[in-house]
Design a protein around this motif. Structure first.
Motif, PDB file in Angstrom:
ATOM      1  N   UNK A 286      23.557  -4.419 -16.602  1.00 30.58           N
ATOM      2  CA  UNK A 286      24.164  -3.427 -15.778  1.00 30.58           C
ATOM      3  C   UNK A 286      25.034  -2.339 -16.612  1.00 30.58           C
ATOM      4  N   UNK A 287      25.564  -2.597 -17.483  1.00 34.24           N
ATOM      5  CA  UNK A 287      26.367  -1.652 -18.269  1.00 34.24           C
ATOM      6  C   UNK A 287      25.575  -0.674 -18.789  1.00 34.24           C
ATOM      7  N   UNK A 288      24.370  -1.133 -19.472  1.00 36.82           N
ATOM      8  CA  UNK A 288      23.428  -0.108 -20.070  1.00 36.82           C
ATOM      9  C   UNK A 288      22.578   0.312 -19.211  1.00 36.82           C
ATOM     10  N   UNK A 289      22.275  -0.190 -17.998  1.00 34.67           N
ATOM     11  CA  UNK A 289      21.802   0.738 -16.918  1.00 34.67           C
ATOM     12  C   UNK A 289      22.711   1.973 -16.487  1.00 34.67           C
ATOM     13  N   UNK A 290      23.994   1.587 -16.463  1.00 32.70           N
ATOM     14  CA  UNK A 290      25.036   2.786 -16.103  1.00 32.70           C
ATOM     15  C   UNK A 290      25.324   3.787 -17.300  1.00 32.70           C
ATOM     16  N   UNK A 291      24.708   3.395 -18.418  1.00 33.70           N
ATOM     17  CA  UNK A 291      24.888   4.463 -19.575  1.00 33.70           C
ATOM     18  C   UNK A 291      23.442   5.127 -19.615  1.00 33.70           C
ATOM     19  N   UNK A 292      22.449   4.593 -18.697  1.00 33.06           N
ATOM     20  CA  UNK A 292      21.194   5.151 -18.889  1.00 33.06           C
ATOM     21  C   UNK A 292      20.194   4.947 -20.160  1.00 33.06           C
ATOM     22  N   UNK A 293      20.784   3.675 -20.817  1.00 35.10           N
ATOM     23  CA  UNK A 293      19.808   3.312 -21.722  1.00 35.10           C
ATOM     24  C   UNK A 293      19.129   2.111 -21.603  1.00 35.10           C
ATOM     25  N   UNK A 294      18.382   1.581 -22.325  1.00 37.94           N
ATOM     26  CA  UNK A 294      17.762   0.205 -22.083  1.00 37.94           C
ATOM     27  C   UNK A 294      18.652  -0.864 -22.665  1.00 37.94           C
ATOM     28  N   UNK A 295      18.576  -1.854 -21.911  1.00 38.86           N
ATOM     29  CA  UNK A 295      19.371  -3.311 -22.414  1.00 38.86           C
ATOM     30  C   UNK A 295      18.387  -3.867 -23.598  1.00 38.86           C
ATOM     31  N   UNK A 296      17.184  -3.512 -23.488  1.00 40.95           N
ATOM     32  CA  UNK A 296      16.070  -4.227 -24.674  1.00 40.95           C
ATOM     33  C   UNK A 296      16.410  -3.665 -25.819  1.00 40.95           C
ATOM     34  N   UNK A 297      17.448  -4.180 -26.557  1.00 39.59           N
ATOM     35  CA  UNK A 297      17.873  -3.481 -28.021  1.00 39.59           C
ATOM     36  C   UNK A 297      18.370  -4.602 -28.659  1.00 39.59           C
ATOM     37  N   UNK A 298      18.633  -4.472 -29.892  1.00 42.48           N
ATOM     38  CA  UNK A 298      19.373  -5.501 -30.788  1.00 42.48           C
ATOM     39  C   UNK A 298      20.476  -5.836 -30.424  1.00 42.48           C
ATOM     40  N   UNK A 299      21.443  -4.843 -29.853  1.00 43.57           N
ATOM     41  CA  UNK A 299      22.858  -5.019 -29.336  1.00 43.57           C
ATOM     42  C   UNK A 299      23.130  -6.134 -28.494  1.00 43.57           C
ATOM     43  N   UNK A 300      21.810  -6.108 -27.492  1.00 46.28           N
ATOM     44  CA  UNK A 300      21.640  -7.284 -26.560  1.00 46.28           C
ATOM     45  C   UNK A 300      21.987  -8.736 -27.276  1.00 46.28           C
ATOM     46  N   UNK A 301      20.946  -8.863 -28.103  1.00 49.04           N
ATOM     47  CA  UNK A 301      20.897 -10.140 -28.732  1.00 49.04           C
ATOM     48  C   UNK A 301      22.146 -10.450 -29.483  1.00 49.04           C
ATOM     49  N   UNK A 302      22.697  -9.614 -30.317  1.00 47.27           N
ATOM     50  CA  UNK A 302      23.735  -9.605 -31.112  1.00 47.27           C
ATOM     51  C   UNK A 302      24.838 -10.020 -30.145  1.00 47.27           C
ATOM     52  N   UNK A 303      25.163  -9.392 -28.936  1.00 49.12           N
ATOM     53  CA  UNK A 303      26.103  -9.576 -28.172  1.00 49.12           C
ATOM     54  C   UNK A 303      26.020 -11.077 -27.731  1.00 49.12           C
TER      55      UNK A 303
END
Length: 332
Positions: free
Chosen positions: A64-81
């Protein structure tokens, strides 16, 4: 020319090899059994099912935070988090069991855990817990941001150092424990956005309120166990059940407007709002039904009402978060 091997009867060949190969086969089987048993102990020590739920709710916040930023949540940052949050959650569970090993030994449902049973010694459990928390917090600080690492570490501290020992002294421990329990989606949001915002607070509020009917159902189911262990859960301190029912009902009612906050804060759309309303009413109905524990004729009947509420609470949360994610609103 006849090979030498053909002159030896088959039974003699079997007799010569069986004594040496059978112990090896048994040893191999025993080794596999030991490894499987040890892995099962680690799964229990790290409370893998609870940690999985923590990771799922954190994922919702990150998405939901990624959506608010207008970027995809499917990224390396997701797995790392999620890896970092999972490590801290697992480590917190290990330290929680280290502190509660004596009370766990007195309860039927927890006496076979690896620490009270002695399958994992205390120093080993504490070391694993501290390492997992330290690695997870540092990882989040480096791979996400300092605020995410700090919040995760504070969550672990409040769960292990405040909530866990407080359970032996007051039923208010449930209220205190709901704070770290509600943090994962907020931390996931902060990992994606780098700041605490009102939508993140709304996600926190939903999980905070959701926990009380869930916890009251568990507390009622295992009230005898908690009593033996000296844990001051509400059904132990006030065994008539009325206070337990009242607390569950108040929060089940409160959950309906709280679950609609994402609509007002433009996190999710009206389809989510409709789903949240229906799920909230469904949760409330089973909480009202839970009130029958005060008039139940048998222990089995009483336990059935509590178990049904527990099942509904476990179903409610993933359905709510799924509806929110499917109807999420992008950059606003």
């Amino acid at each position: 020319m006849t090979p030498v091997a053909s002159s030896s009867p088959a039974p003699a060949f079997a007799d010569e090899t069986t004594p040496s190969t059978l112990p090896m086969a048994q040893a191999t089987t025993a080794d596999h059994s030991d490894v499987a048993s040890r892995l099962a102990d680690y799964r229990e020590l790290f409370k893998v099912r609870v940690t999985t739920m923590v990771v799922i709710t954190a994922w919702a916040g990150f998405y939901l935070g990624s959506m608010r930023s207008g970027i995809s949540s499917v990224q390396p940052g997701l797995i790392e988090t999620l890896v970092g949050i999972g490590l801290v959650s697992a480590g917190s569970s290990a330290l929680n069991q280290a502190l509660e090993r004596k009370s766990d030994a007195k309860m039927i449902r927890t006496s076979d855990r690896p620490l009270p049973s002695g399958r994992i010694n205390l120093a080993h459990g504490i070391l694993l817990g501290l390492l997992a928390i330290a690695i997870g917090a540092v990882w989040l600080t480096l791979r996400a941001n300092l605020l995410t690492g700090t919040l995760t570490l504070l969550t672990a501290f409040s769960y292990v150092a405040i909530y866990t020992p407080l359970k032996r002294y007051t039923p208010l421990a449930t209220f205190i424990g709901a704070f770290p329990g509600a943090m994962p989606p907020l931390i996931g949001w902060v990992a994606a956005r780098g700041m605490i915002e009102w939508p993140a607070v709304a996600l926190f509020a939903i999980l905070f309120v959701w926990q009380f009917p869930h916890f009251m159902a568990i507390a009622w189911l295992y009230r005898e166990d908690y009593g033996r262990a000296g844990i001051k859960m509400l059904p132990v301190v006030q065994p008539d059940g009325w206070s337990t029912v009242l607390e569950a009902l108040v929060y089940a009612v409160l959950l309906i407007p709280v679950s609609l906050l994402p609509v007002y804060l433009h996190i999710a759309g009206h389809l989510y709002g409709a789903a949240a309303l229906l799920l909230g009413i469904f949760y409330l109905i089973y909480t009202i039904r839970f009130a029958r524990i005060t008039k139940a004729q048998t222990v089995l009947e009483s336990r059935r009402y509590a178990r049904d509420l527990l099942k509904v609470s476990v179903i409610y949360l993933p359905l709510l978060l799924t509806a929110m994610m499917l109807n999420a609103i992008g950059k606003f």
